[in-house]
Design an enzyme around this catalytic site. Structure first.
Site, PDB file in Angstrom:
ATOM      1  N   ASN A   1      55.939 -25.596  18.646  1.00  0.00           N
ATOM      2  CA  ASN A   1      55.610 -26.526  19.730  1.00  0.00           C
ATOM      3  C   ASN A   1      56.656 -26.541  20.839  1.00  0.00           C
ATOM      4  OD1 ASN A   1      54.231 -28.992  20.925  1.00  0.00           O
ATOM      5  ND2 ASN A   1      56.243 -29.849  20.415  1.00  0.00           N
TER       6      ASN A   1
ATOM      7  N   TYR B   1      55.086 -19.611  32.992  1.00  0.00           N
ATOM      8  CA  TYR B   1      54.547 -20.528  31.989  1.00  0.00           C
ATOM      9  C   TYR B   1      53.167 -20.060  31.525  1.00  0.00           C
ATOM     10  CZ  TYR B   1      53.022 -24.863  29.778  1.00  0.00           C
ATOM     11  OH  TYR B   1      52.552 -25.789  28.868  1.00  0.00           O
TER      12      TYR B   1
ATOM     13  N   ILE C   1      54.173 -34.349  22.295  1.00  0.00           N
ATOM     14  CA  ILE C   1      53.275 -33.799  21.284  1.00  0.00           C
ATOM     15  C   ILE C   1      54.000 -33.587  19.966  1.00  0.00           C
ATOM     16  CG2 ILE C   1      51.939 -31.749  20.660  1.00  0.00           C
ATOM     17  CD1 ILE C   1      51.213 -31.520  23.663  1.00  0.00           C
TER      18      ILE C   1
END
Length: 231
Positions: free
Chosen positions: A67, A137, A13
């Protein structure tokens, strides 16, 4: 032309976001070993990165795109100390580093009396959770979403805007490994679109939030998950 600090920009990404932005904007791109290296497992790394990025961008950062992240399994039956260590490593890299950079960005814009934008790449896991080996996570990404909303509400009047993007599975190295380990066909059956997202699809949304989104959208959390989780 905007000055942009992008973390996790070496692949997946992040690389797709960089490809969309670099022709029209000035980028400082962090990775663990690339052009602007920083290892967010080191507590000193975010502040050091911010200082080096400011130097690279002539003392001005207009947009921060958080990110960088990792997706490491920490099964619940690990020895306790190992489980805690995995939790803390994921929190530091996926959430705390982004929080530190966001704070430095907000203070930078406040000190200069200038507007700014933060774009946080979160995850579908922030809303629907993740596997039993990935409590950390999901919790980190949920924290990122809550942080985004808090920044948006707290600083909109100063022209400081914040957005979060929540991809589902995306065809990066991380996602490919996970799909293979979890039985790809079964996972794909849970995605009505019939495929995972491509990095460039997430990148289009990140560019929109960073450059084009109207100010009234601040605080928005945008999903990119093929309808695998709808809110």
């Amino acid at each position: 032309m905007a000055n942009i600090l992008l973390t996790g920009g070496s692949r997946g990404i992040g690389a797709a976001i960089a490809d969309l932005l670099r022709d029209d904007h000035a980028l400082a791109i962090q990775s663990t070993s690339g052009d602007l290296p920083a290892d967010f497992a080191d507590p000193a790394a975010p502040a050091d990165l911010w200082a080096r990025a400011l130097d690279r961008l002539d003392g001005r950062i207009d947009i921060l795109i958080n990110n960088a992240g990792l997706f490491e399994a920490t099964p619940v039956d690990l020895p306790h100390d190992q489980w805690v260590a995995g939790w803390e490593r994921t929190m530091r890299i996926n959430l705390t580093a982004a929080a530190e950079l966001s704070r430095l960005a907000v203070r930078h814009w406040q000190d200069g009396g200038t507007p700014g934008r933060i774009v946080n790449i979160a995850s579908r896991a922030a809303h629907r959770g993740d596997s039993p080996a990935h409590w950390h996570y999901a919790a980190a990404k949920a924290g990122m979403v809550a942080m985004t909303k808090t920044i948006a509400r707290g600083y909109a009047a100063q022209g400081i805007l914040a957005f979060a993007i929540c991809p589902g599975f995306t065809m990066t190295g991380m996602a490919e490994d996970y799909l293979a380990s979890r039985g790809g066909d079964r996972l794909l059956a849970d995605i009505p679109l019939g495929r995972v997202a491509m990095p460039d699809e997430v990148a289009v949304m990140a560019r929109f939030c960073a450059i084009e989104a109207p100010a009234s959208m601040t605080g928005a959390v945008l999903d990119v998950n093929g309808a695998s989780y709808v809110r």
